[in-house]
Design a protein around this motif. Structure first.
Motif, mmCIF file in Angstrom:
data_model
loop_
_atom_site.group_PDB
_atom_site.id
_atom_site.type_symbol
_atom_site.label_atom_id
_atom_site.label_comp_id
_atom_site.label_asym_id
_atom_site.label_seq_id
_atom_site.Cartn_x
_atom_site.Cartn_y
_atom_site.Cartn_z
ATOM 1 N N ASN A 44 -86.233 52.211 -23.820
ATOM 2 C CA ASN A 44 -85.128 51.480 -24.435
ATOM 3 C C ASN A 44 -84.499 50.494 -23.452
ATOM 4 O O ASN A 44 -84.883 50.429 -22.280
ATOM 5 N N ALA A 45 -83.532 49.741 -23.942
ATOM 6 C CA ALA A 45 -82.897 48.687 -23.152
ATOM 7 C C ALA A 45 -82.242 49.246 -21.890
ATOM 8 O O ALA A 45 -82.207 48.583 -20.850
ATOM 9 N N SER A 93 -81.120 41.549 -22.153
ATOM 10 C CA SER A 93 -80.874 41.068 -23.503
ATOM 11 C C SER A 93 -81.871 39.968 -23.863
ATOM 12 O O SER A 93 -82.486 39.985 -24.939
ATOM 13 N N SER A 120 -85.131 39.947 -26.486
ATOM 14 C CA SER A 120 -85.186 39.002 -27.599
ATOM 15 C C SER A 120 -86.538 38.297 -27.605
ATOM 16 O O SER A 120 -87.058 37.942 -28.658
ATOM 17 N N MET A 131 -84.497 42.704 -30.143
ATOM 18 C CA MET A 131 -83.066 42.666 -29.829
ATOM 19 C C MET A 131 -82.311 42.064 -31.013
ATOM 20 O O MET A 131 -82.591 40.935 -31.403
ATOM 21 N N PHE A 180 -75.870 41.101 -30.542
ATOM 22 C CA PHE A 180 -75.575 42.442 -30.032
ATOM 23 C C PHE A 180 -75.323 42.371 -28.536
ATOM 24 O O PHE A 180 -76.145 41.838 -27.798
ATOM 25 N N LEU A 191 -75.254 44.188 -25.173
ATOM 26 C CA LEU A 191 -75.708 45.440 -24.569
ATOM 27 C C LEU A 191 -74.669 45.973 -23.586
ATOM 28 O O LEU A 191 -74.113 45.219 -22.792
ATOM 29 N N ILE A 241 -81.278 50.647 -28.426
ATOM 30 C CA ILE A 241 -82.171 49.498 -28.612
ATOM 31 C C ILE A 241 -83.505 49.826 -27.954
ATOM 32 O O ILE A 241 -83.592 49.927 -26.735
ATOM 33 N N ARG A 242 -84.541 50.003 -28.766
ATOM 34 C CA ARG A 242 -85.832 50.412 -28.223
ATOM 35 C C ARG A 242 -86.676 49.209 -27.846
ATOM 36 O O ARG A 242 -86.487 48.118 -28.378
ATOM 37 N N ALA A 262 -88.185 47.142 -33.476
ATOM 38 C CA ALA A 262 -86.902 46.483 -33.694
ATOM 39 C C ALA A 262 -85.976 47.354 -34.526
ATOM 40 O O ALA A 262 -86.427 48.209 -35.280
ATOM 41 N N GLN A 312 -80.394 44.325 -37.644
ATOM 42 C CA GLN A 312 -79.180 43.715 -37.092
ATOM 43 C C GLN A 312 -77.946 44.418 -37.661
ATOM 44 O O GLN A 312 -77.792 44.513 -38.871
ATOM 45 N N LEU A 358 -75.017 50.926 -34.527
ATOM 46 C CA LEU A 358 -75.988 50.313 -35.438
ATOM 47 C C LEU A 358 -75.756 50.634 -36.913
ATOM 48 O O LEU A 358 -75.828 49.757 -37.757
#
Lengths: 138, 589
Positions: B147-148, B177, B181, B186, B190, B192, B200-201, B205, B208, B309
């Motif tokens: 994830n992020a 970020s 994207s 992403m 959003f 982060l 956010i994986r 996706a 949104q 989310l």
């Protein structure tokens, strides 16, 4: 709506507001519960090189589930998902049978006996640049 | 006759039609974004980057232009990426591919070039050939990060390659970020942070998230207007009460009660408010269960998903959190009221004990619910809270195992706390709550003097009582919604194996007095014996100290139980002082 007294007007508007709030709440609830976080399952499967599927072979790929048939007509894939309610059908000498509600299909996936109404689905198969076969379930 | 015509008008077809059209439009309006969300999902499945152009196009070196609907964070990240990362990782995140190296013309063999070859100039450096500089976008990229959060942690620690650790935390988020994207995972707008990045994986996706604020504020406004409407109806002169047939909710109340029992300045409405808060907690808690995953790996992430989310997820969680905080306060006020009005005496003793049991349950529910976040914020509360159990002589280890599910917090501990919280404690709370409310009625309602000694023998009908309850619920609901819309419930990054420095070692606010007591010495004495003794002392009040007599009931500070009142005030002050002592030195630092 004639002769709407002040009292009834107040009552009506209060109740309308409460009804509106309930509608808003129900709408929000539906949106809350409809969210999908997990990714949709894959609809494309790489099943390895085409040479694994020689002429006159019938190969079951359990995780799709599908059967890859290579005959004189060429190479094609048949979904093994029963068109009735989605159980995986089993191979029989006449073709396929569904273990859940006993629908029967012939070797080419055409319905022999209900309750299923539609034939087994033909799946799209393509060969990629590296020589691997890809089966698409959509 | 006039009555039936009124009813007719009230339920006139026009009215029903208008309401149903409005309801339909509203639900349709609220659901509209769902379709948008669904279509977005299809688009956002990871697609490989566009086919590289065979010959190099100098335009690809231009500053990237980011659409204005993306977050500021992403825009800043795009600039950093363009200036620092792009040279190696490519304009489309393709990595140092042959196609990208074509951009360097005669220097396209980087490993032999004048800049990064074996005899590189002093300002430069060797770039690695094995492994080749990886793609950050396209199929399979970033597969080693889930994830992020993990991408960010790596960038912060190890990038840029020739000068790792150069980026600030903020800039690492910006780059993360932008990179995500490029991978099309992403959500556009959003931001982060370390409290939402785990949701956010890198490999798939997420839809949104929408902005819930307008809908929440609209709901708050509509409920506020409805409350005003109810008040306006009550203010009408010569109130003509329609002869209504009692509905289900009326039947939960006695036909009439003495008006003395329903004075707000006597009861403070605390008991009723507590019931309302419990209902909110039950509903929002059930809603949270739809998304919460009680495993150490997923618990905190699933809380992040709800919070950042899921549509109205933040609202649901904030309502649950603030209702729990409010319940603690309201329950405390209710206890104070009962003691300071002497209402716990004689045949109400049993109900008083049930109430104390519920207060204990509220504390346990609060603690277990807090722990379910399973983020860095709860680490110390979990360690301390459960280790306290171990200090109990003889049975300490057993108590600990019963609570935590092993000799130390482990894989099964989250599941254990989950079951305690949503099932066992909640069930006990429902049972005790039902018993408590039943006993209120059985004991003759809220404590007031016997009929012969009442100053006022007026009675309040159940219609008026239910009306009042609805009004109070509406007002409380408006306040809760408003608070939940603007003040988010706390959350921190998911708990990790490696210890990271967290300043937050505070217990939940209602246990700060215990945390202060624990600084005084022996944990068993100060942290277990003393709080239990306090509860036992409160339970003993109606048995040991003089009680208020019947004719004194229904008012504040009766003479009969002054000793108990003074004791209660002293205890309250001590708890407040302990809490304040705990807070002051930390805020001065």
């Amino acid at each position: 709506m004639k002769n709407l007294s002040r009292r009834n007007f107040l009552r009506l508007s209060t109740n309308s507001l409460l009804a509106l709030a309930s509608a808003l709440g129900i709408g929000g609830l539906i949106r809350y519960l409809s969210y999908q976080f997990d990714p949709a399952p894959s609809s494309e499967f790489d099943i390895g090189p085409a040479s694994d599927y020689p002429l006159n072979s019938r190969t079951v790929i359990p995780h799709i589930p599908a059967i890859i048939v290579h005959d004189k007509k060429g190479l094609h894939a048949l979904s093994l998902k029963c068109t009735h309610l989605g159980c995986t059908v089993e191979q029989r000498n006449f073709g396929f049978e569904c273990p859940c509600h006993s629908s029967r299909y012939d070797m080419d996936g055409a319905v022999l006996k209900g309750p299923a109404a539609a034939n087994l689905r033909q799946l799209r198969v393509t060969e990629s640049e590296d020589g691997n076969l890809h089966v698409f379930t959509t | 006759m006039s009555l039936t015509s009124k009813h007719k008008r009230y339920f006139s077809r026009d009215y029903l039609l208008a309401i149903s059209i409005l309801t339909f439009l509203l639900i349709a309006g609220l659901l509209a974004p769902l379709r948008a969300q669904a279509s977005h999902q299809v688009q956002s499945t990871v697609t490989p980057p566009a086919q590289p152009t065979p010959t190099f196009d100098p335009q690809r070196l231009e500053k990237p232009v980011i659409a204005s609907d993306h977050s500021e964070q992403l825009k800043k990240g795009a600039l950093i990426y363009w200036g620092v990362c792009m040279a190696c990782h490519g304009d489309r995140g393709q990595g140092l591919s042959e196609e990208w190296r074509a951009a360097y013309g005669q220097d396209s063999d980087c490993w032999q070039s004048g800049c990064h070859g074996p005899d590189y100039p002093p300002e430069s450096f060797l770039i690695p050939k094995d492994p080749v500089i990886p793609a950050v976008a396209g199929a399979g990229a970033l597969a080693r990060f889930r994830n992020a959060q993990e991408v960010h942690d790596f960038i912060l620690a190890d990038m840029p390659w020739w000068d790792p650790g150069q980026l600030t935390d903020e800039k690492a988020w910006q780059v993360t970020s932008y990179i995500l994207s490029l991978r099309k995972v992403m959500p556009k707008a959003f931001e982060l942070t370390d409290t939402n990045a785990s949701a956010i994986r890198t490999q798939s996706a997420v839809p949104q998230p929408g902005d819930d604020h307008p809908a929440v504020l609209a709901l708050t406004g509509i409920l506020a207007l409805a409350a005003i409407g109810m008040i306006a109806q009550d203010l009408q002169k010569n109130k003509l009460r329609l002869v209504e047939r009692p509905n289900f909710f009326h039947h939960l109340h006695p036909p009439t009660i003495p008006a003395l029992q329903a004075r707000l300045r006597y009861t403070l409405g605390a008991g009723g408010l507590a019931v309302f808060l419990c209902l909110i907690l039950l509903v929002t808690g059930i809603l949270e269960m739809y998304y919460y995953i009680p495993t150490p790996e997923h618990a905190a992430v699933s809380v992040e998903v709800i919070t950042s989310l899921v549509p109205f997820g933040a609202l649901t969680r904030n309502l649950h959190f603030w209702s729990a905080q409010a319940l603690m306060i309201v329950a405390g006020i209710h206890l104070l009221r009962v003691i300071l009005t002497g209402a716990y005496a004689r045949h109400r003793r049993l109900n008083y004990l049930i109430g104390l049991g519920m207060l204990l349950l509220v504390g346990l529910l609060d603690f277990t619910g807090y722990v379910l976040r399973w983020d860095e914020g709860i680490r110390w509360a979990l360690v301390v809270g459960t280790n306290l159990l171990k200090t109990v002589p003889w049975i300490g280890d057993m108590l600990y195992r019963l609570t935590v599910g092993g000799p130390e917090p482990s894989l099964s501990s989250v599941e254990r706390f989950y079951t305690w919280h949503i099932f066992v404690l909640t069930l006990l709370m429902i049972v005790l709550g039902a018993w408590h409310i039943f006993r209120v009625r059985r004991d003759g309602g809220v404590a007031v003097p016997p009929p012969a000694e009442r100053k006022d023998n007026a009675r309040l009908s159940r219609f008026d009582l239910v009306r009042r309850e609805v009004l109070v619920m509406l007002l409380a609901g408006v306040v809760l919604l408003f608070v939940s819309a603007f003040f988010p419930a706390p959350i921190e990054r998911p708990m990790t194996e490696t210890m990271i420095d967290i300043e937050n070692t505070r217990a939940p606010w209602f246990f700060l007095w215990v945390q202060q007591l624990l600084r005084f010495g022996d944990p068993f004495l100060w942290g277990v014996v003393l709080p239990i003794a306090l509860l036992a002392g409160l339970a003993a009040l109606p048995y040991l100290l003089p009680q208020a007599s019947d004719h004194e009931l229904g008012q504040w500070f009766p003479r009969g139980n002054r000793v108990a009142q003074i004791l209660m005030i002293i205890i309250t002050l001590i708890l407040l002082i302990l809490t304040i002592i705990f807070i002051i030195p930390t805020t001065q630092l």
